[in-house]
Enzyme design. Structure first.
Site, short mmCIF file in Angstrom:
data_model
loop_
_atom_site.label_atom_id
_atom_site.label_comp_id
_atom_site.label_asym_id
_atom_site.label_seq_id
_atom_site.Cartn_x
_atom_site.Cartn_y
_atom_site.Cartn_z
N LYS A 117 23.85 -16.14 77.57
CA LYS A 117 24.02 -16.87 76.39
C LYS A 117 25.67 -17.47 76.20
O LYS A 117 26.56 -16.53 76.74
CB LYS A 117 23.68 -15.94 75.35
CG LYS A 117 23.86 -16.47 73.65
CD LYS A 117 23.51 -15.34 73.01
CE LYS A 117 23.50 -15.85 71.33
NZ LYS A 117 23.04 -14.90 70.37
N SER A 197 19.44 -16.23 67.36
CA SER A 197 20.36 -17.36 68.09
C SER A 197 20.31 -17.18 69.47
O SER A 197 21.13 -18.26 70.04
CB SER A 197 21.49 -16.74 67.43
OG SER A 197 22.16 -15.62 67.96
N SER A 221 18.50 -11.69 66.84
CA SER A 221 18.86 -12.85 67.60
C SER A 221 18.28 -12.58 69.05
O SER A 221 18.45 -13.53 69.91
CB SER A 221 20.33 -12.86 67.66
OG SER A 221 20.63 -13.76 66.63
#
Ligand code: NAG
Ligand code: NAG
Ligand code: NAG
Length: 519
Positions: A117, A197, A221
């Site tokens: 990420k 996210s 997330s």
């Protein structure tokens, strides 16, 4: 575009009536080899290592296959933000090591490509920007703690994955899975909301654009995108994995964890990233929970045997008129029972309504975000922005690029208006601790539960405010065809039990199927 439930946007938690299940409305190529490895499609870490061993595959070939898949699918799915120009070099290095070192001396993740990420810093040619143009060109002081451990294990950094910009902490109006640099990520199952996210990691492993991936979670997330993209996510106990070098929201809740196609793959990644990092002192105390010999020993086929698993029906099992989701979940509960799990049904979580309605998490996070974001930006070796105030100004100056008029930056502005941990924040933190103590902890200890099982990622808020772990495993599809998982949450350090349960459930159900789409 708005989501029904977007992790880290607190307004939505106030609505208990929401169907908490999931979040949205709405080919790989076969490369033949003589034995074993026939395609990157759904290839597991175990498959890949076996094929390495049989000399049917090299890390270079594997990286080439993933790069090809990325160039084919990513223009539509937007799960990958940057590929690493050094990935093939790292692959060659791994191939060389495999041929020169004693068999069995290498980590299970050696030579395996991972996507990170984009809030996880790497000190290499890749940018670390949380999806925002504001951090483009910034220079980080060092690799994130988890990246240092991955490199030591011989893992290949394939690239950075997209995310909801700033891990969903810029504005409540920004869509899940959108960032200025990464664009709008799409779930390969629905071509709609991937949930954030950690959207990019989940999209990418779901569509076989990487072997494994790392996401982060502050509140939902990892669990939510794993649910929406029919993959496995592990949200570790806060502090089990280092947050040093991770673009923060709050170290009180932030945690780094794997998003992968199988429980075993996720556990191999977990084993590689847990442990003490002197740049994140919370890892010292939490390291007491790490079992001798690591987590892979808990991948037991009979992992569901004699486990005590709690069920809080209201509101987690309210599916409205979605009879498909209802039937699917009830079937899974039957499976758990058949596999020897003791289900403790119809439990009540004492202060559940207050937990979901309380604005205390938002109050605490706003002040913490400012403190820790400023600290992160200050520590950069070079950066166009040095404070949250700079970020707000950057967005105003680059409003078109950052789509400021469309999505705003209300969370940035709210955080900037805070002034450290004052009386209001102290009261909020005390209340969060009380809600946790009298709610989840009491429920788990009084009923001697190993885990609480809940559909989708709706339990994330309870786990978030207490720093508790959770594992989500693919469970099926709702009546709109949106995938969802089953979450198993537990007390701090309960990863061994959660892994046994998650693996047992996965092996008994084998729900995951690769997405079918034409690109
Ligand atoms: C990092 O960002 C710079 C500036 O836009 C760009 O030139 C470079 O290609 C990026 N790095 C990678 C690996 O994409
Ligand atoms: C960790 O703790 C040590 C000893 O108390 C301290 O010197 C150090 O500054 C701390 N590191 C961080 C990153 O907080
Ligand atoms: C379920 O209810 C919603 C709104 O209450 C409605 O829009 C939808 O069509 C219903 N779906 C089914 C399968 O009955």
């Amino acid at each position: 575009m708005a989501t029904k439930y977007s992790p880290l946007s607190f307004t939505v938690f106030s609505s208990l009536l929401l169907i908490l299940l999931a979040t949205t409305s709405s080919t790989a190529q076969a490369i033949k080899a003589a034995h074993g490895f026939s395609s990157i499609k759904e290839a597991t870490v175990h498959d890949i290592q076996l094929t390495f061993k049989q000399n049917q595959l090299s890390s270079r070939k594997l990286v080439e296959l993933y790069l090809k898949q990325i160039s084919r699918l990513n223009p539509v799915l937007k799960g990958v933000l940057e590929v690493n120009p050094d990935a093939l070099y790292q692959a060659d290095k791994a191939d060389h090591e495999r041929n020169s070192k004693a068999p069995g001396s290498l980590s299970p993740l050696h030579g395996i490509p991972i996507l990170l990420k984009d809030n996880i810093a790497t000190k290499d040619k890749l940018n670390s920007t949380a999806g925002s143009y504001a951090l483009l060109g910034s220079v980080v002081p060092r690799d994130a703690g988890v990246v240092t451990k991955l490199r030591k294990a011989g893992v290949i950094i394939l690239g950075k994955a997209t995310l909801s910009e700033w891990s969903s902490y810029r504005s409540n109006g920004a869509p899940s899975g959108w960032s200025a640099r990464g664009g709008q990520g799409k779930s390969p199952y629905t071509m709609g909301d991937p949930c954030g996210s950690s959207s990019g990691p989940a999209i990418s492993v779901a569509a076989n654009m990487a072997a494994v991936s790392l996401g982060t979670e502050t509140d939902g997330s990892i669990l939510c995108p794993s649910s929406n993209n029919l993959v496995v996510g592990i949200k570790p106990t806060v502090g089990l994995t280092s947050r040093a070098g991770v673009i923060p929201i709050s170290p009180r809740q932030d945690t780094v964890g794997p998003i992968c196609r199988t429980v075993a793959d996720a556990v191999y990644v977990l084993d590689a990233i847990v442990g003490i990092d002197h740049y994140d002192n919370a890892t010292i105390e939490i390291s007491q929970y790490i079992p001798k010999g690591g987590y892979a020993q808990f991948l037991k086929a009979d992992g569901l045997q004699a486990k005590r698993v709690g069920i809080v029906r209201d509101p987690f099992y309210n599916f409205g008129n979605d009879t498909i989701a209802t039937r699917t979940v009830e079937q899974h509960l039957k499976t758990l029972r058949k596999q020897g799990t003791i289900l403790v049904d119809n439990l009540k979580l004492a202060n559940l309504v207050e937990i979901y309605r309380s604005s205390d998490e938002g109050t605490a996070l706003a002040a913490e975000f400012k403190i820790y974001m400023n600290a992160y930006l200050k520590e950069l070796v070079a950066s166009p922005v040095r404070s949250l105030a700079d970020l707000i100004a950057f967005n105003k100056k680059n409003s078109k690029l950052e789509m400021l008029e469309e999505y705003g930056q209300d969370q940035f502005v709210e955080a900037e208006a805070t002034n450290g941990i004052g009386n209001a924040e102290k009261a909020a933190l005390a209340n969060l601790a009380k809600l946790t103590r009298e709610g989840f902890v009491k429920l788990m200890t009084k009923n001697k539960l190993d885990a609480l099982v809940t559909p989708g990622s709706s339990v994330s808020h309870i786990l978030a405010i207490g720093g508790f772990p959770g594992v989500i495993v693919p469970a099926g599809y709702d009546s709109d065809g949106v995938p969802f998982g089953l979450s198993f949450g537990g007390l701090k350090g309960s990863e061994p039990k959660l892994i046994e349960i998650a693996y047992g459930f996965e092996q008994a159900t084998k729900i995951r199927k690769p997405p079918k789409f034409k690109i």
